[in-house]
Design a protein around this motif. Structure first.
Motif, PDB file in Angstrom:
ATOM      1  N   UNK A 290    -105.541  25.203 -24.522  1.00 23.74           N
ATOM      2  CA  UNK A 290    -105.676  26.584 -24.079  1.00 23.74           C
ATOM      3  C   UNK A 290    -104.770  26.808 -22.887  1.00 23.74           C
ATOM      4  N   UNK A 291    -104.427  28.045 -22.656  1.00 22.07           N
ATOM      5  CA  UNK A 291    -103.706  28.481 -21.462  1.00 22.07           C
ATOM      6  C   UNK A 291    -104.144  29.915 -21.189  1.00 22.07           C
ATOM      7  N   UNK A 292    -104.013  30.352 -19.948  1.00 24.84           N
ATOM      8  CA  UNK A 292    -104.462  31.695 -19.585  1.00 24.84           C
ATOM      9  C   UNK A 292    -103.328  32.407 -18.862  1.00 24.84           C
ATOM     10  N   UNK A 293    -103.026  33.620 -19.313  1.00 24.45           N
ATOM     11  CA  UNK A 293    -102.026  34.469 -18.662  1.00 24.45           C
ATOM     12  C   UNK A 293    -102.702  35.736 -18.173  1.00 24.45           C
ATOM     13  N   UNK A 294    -102.126  36.325 -17.131  1.00 31.94           N
ATOM     14  CA  UNK A 294    -102.620  37.608 -16.643  1.00 31.94           C
ATOM     15  C   UNK A 294    -101.548  38.664 -16.881  1.00 31.94           C
ATOM     16  N   UNK A 295    -101.954  39.777 -17.483  1.00 33.49           N
ATOM     17  CA  UNK A 295    -101.016  40.858 -17.735  1.00 33.49           C
ATOM     18  C   UNK A 295    -100.599  41.505 -16.418  1.00 33.49           C
ATOM     19  N   UNK A 296     -99.512  42.236 -16.459  1.00 33.58           N
ATOM     20  CA  UNK A 296     -99.075  42.973 -15.276  1.00 33.58           C
ATOM     21  C   UNK A 296    -100.178  43.925 -14.848  1.00 33.58           C
ATOM     22  N   UNK A 297    -100.424  44.001 -13.557  1.00 31.99           N
ATOM     23  CA  UNK A 297    -101.565  44.752 -13.049  1.00 31.99           C
ATOM     24  C   UNK A 297    -101.286  46.257 -12.988  1.00 31.99           C
ATOM     25  N   UNK A 298    -101.146  46.857 -14.129  1.00 32.62           N
ATOM     26  CA  UNK A 298    -101.079  48.314 -14.211  1.00 32.62           C
ATOM     27  C   UNK A 298    -102.338  48.759 -14.934  1.00 32.62           C
ATOM     28  N   UNK A 299    -103.131  49.569 -14.272  1.00 28.60           N
ATOM     29  CA  UNK A 299    -104.402  49.983 -14.836  1.00 28.60           C
ATOM     30  C   UNK A 299    -104.240  50.969 -15.972  1.00 28.60           C
ATOM     31  N   UNK A 300    -105.345  51.226 -16.636  1.00 23.69           N
ATOM     32  CA  UNK A 300    -105.366  52.206 -17.714  1.00 23.69           C
ATOM     33  C   UNK A 300    -106.639  53.033 -17.577  1.00 23.69           C
TER      34      UNK A 300
END
Length: 407
Positions: A290-300
């Motif tokens: 497994x690996x974990x990425x964080x998306x760019x912090x632009x809200x929706x």
């Protein structure tokens, strides 16, 4: 049916959290000390009415209750103990169904399952678990509850604003879980590996927005199990040649030969997190990675007009939005209308200024829904560092019928 026994008032919030996750398949029993419905009566009734019973109490107390019920009372039943300090869940009976339920409880509450053999081994296993559960020290000192960069927004409790422990923590769903699973991967292996990683890093499973893997693995039993435990987030399947083009820190020549890409977990996580970064590099168990990425912090910020009619008729886009978001903001009547459609971990917030609270959350990188009864025409928010989507709640034909109804 699963019986949930809250031994005292201090553990009732924990039992309520599990009941909220399984509202149709669980029942909470609340014994009262000194009354005719004490703990022994509660466990007796629960064992009579339910196939499984989960007791929220210290292990010695739960064992005594099982002994009180006797072998005939627990015959054919699954009995588990959840630590009041939210550290572990222990099956007190050894059948496969109880073990499976222990993993489900662990996934919902974020506790460690202690799967031991005979009762004589449980105390030593518990001591080892307590040692392992101590905070992991990092290079800069003791581990904290969440990484410093974790974009957690805390909202003070209006009834007790000076107590930080009562704050409402809202976690944005910005994490992508990349998964590599082979033919020998056990059904629960990915989830066990993920729980170990989350405990080590301080990240929250509530922040996982998507699961990503290579094409053909989306239906793998280990991926399906992890998806179920995480509240059914969407699963992205990427072609091997697309993953091969993603730069990763830990490529593998063996994986490239077998799969056609030098990375599955890391590359898939990054492919589903455009503009983001890898926050947990590849971790391996016997047959899974497994690996974990964080998306760019632009809200929706999604604006949802719920309409005046039955809210089980919401269009698929509205249902998908409500299941996706980390928080739903709106007046109390609108929140009550959608309560049964939300994931258990979704926060419901009813401030005086709904639009202001929703835009604040979105500007912090959160995925938020702003809901209101009616057609939603009055829902409006200023532009900001977030994407704004407007989703009609009801199908067109139902909206037309509702608008023409003189009532």
């Amino acid at each position: 049916m699963i019986g949930l026994i809250a031994a005292n008032g201090s553990v009732r919030p924990l039992a309520a959290e599990l009941h909220a996750a399984w509202p149709d398949s669980s029942k909470v029993y609340r014994p009262s000390t000194g009354s005719c419905f004490g703990l022994p009566e509660a466990i007796g009734l629960a064992l009579h009415e339910c196939e499984f019973v989960i007791c929220f109490a210290p292990l010695p107390g739960a064992v005594r209750l099982a002994e009180y019920a006797g072998p005939r009372g627990t015959e054919g039943k699954g009995l588990l103990c959840v630590d009041p300090r939210r550290r572990y869940v222990i099956p007190l009976t050894g059948d496969a169904g109880t073990t499976e339920l222990a993993w489900e409880v662990a996934a919902v509450l974020g506790v460690q399952p202690v799967l031991t053999g005979p009762p004589s081994q449980r105390e030593s296993a518990l001591a080892e678990l307590t040692r392992r559960a101590a905070p992991v020290a990092g290079p800069d000192g003791p581990a904290t509850a969440a990484p410093a960069e974790e974009p957690v927004l805390r909202i003070p409790d209006p009834e007790d604003p000076d107590d930080p422990d009562s704050d409402l923590a809202v976690l944005p769903r910005t994490l992508v879980l990349g998964v590599g699973a082979g033919s020998g991967t056990e059904q629960t292996e990915v989830m066990r590996l993920l729980m170990d990683v989350l405990r080590e890093t301080g990240l929250s499973r509530q922040s996982v927005a998507r699961i990503a893997t290579v094409a053909g693995k989306g239906e793998h039993p280990a991926v399906t199990w992890a998806r179920w435990c995480l509240g059914r987030p969407p699963v992205d399947e990427h072609p091997a040649d697309a993953l091969a083009a993603v730069p990763v820190p830990n490529p593998s020549a063996d994986v490239a030969t077998a799969v056609g890409t030098a990375s599955v977990a890391e590359a898939a996580a990054l492919a589903s997190a455009p503009g983001g970064e890898l926050v947990v590099a590849k971790r391996k168990s016997a047959h899974a990675t497994i690996a974990i990425a964080r998306t760019a912090l632009r809200g929706r910020l999604t604006l949802v007009g719920l309409g005046p009619g039955p809210h089980d008729l919401l269009v698929p886009r509205a249902l998908e939005a409500l299941r996706r978001v980390s928080a739903v903001v709106g007046p109390p009547d609108a929140l009550a209308a959608v309560a049964g459609l939300l994931r258990p971990a979704t926060r419901r917030i009813a401030p005086e200024d709904s639009a202001g609270a929703a835009t604040t959350l979105a500007s912090h990188g959160h995925d938020v829904a702003l809901v209101a009864l009616g057609d939603g025409a009055g829902l409006s928010v200023p532009p900001g560092a977030y994407d704004v989507l407007r989703v009609p709640g009801l199908p067109l034909e139902h909206r037309e019928e509702s608008e023409g109804d003189p009532a």
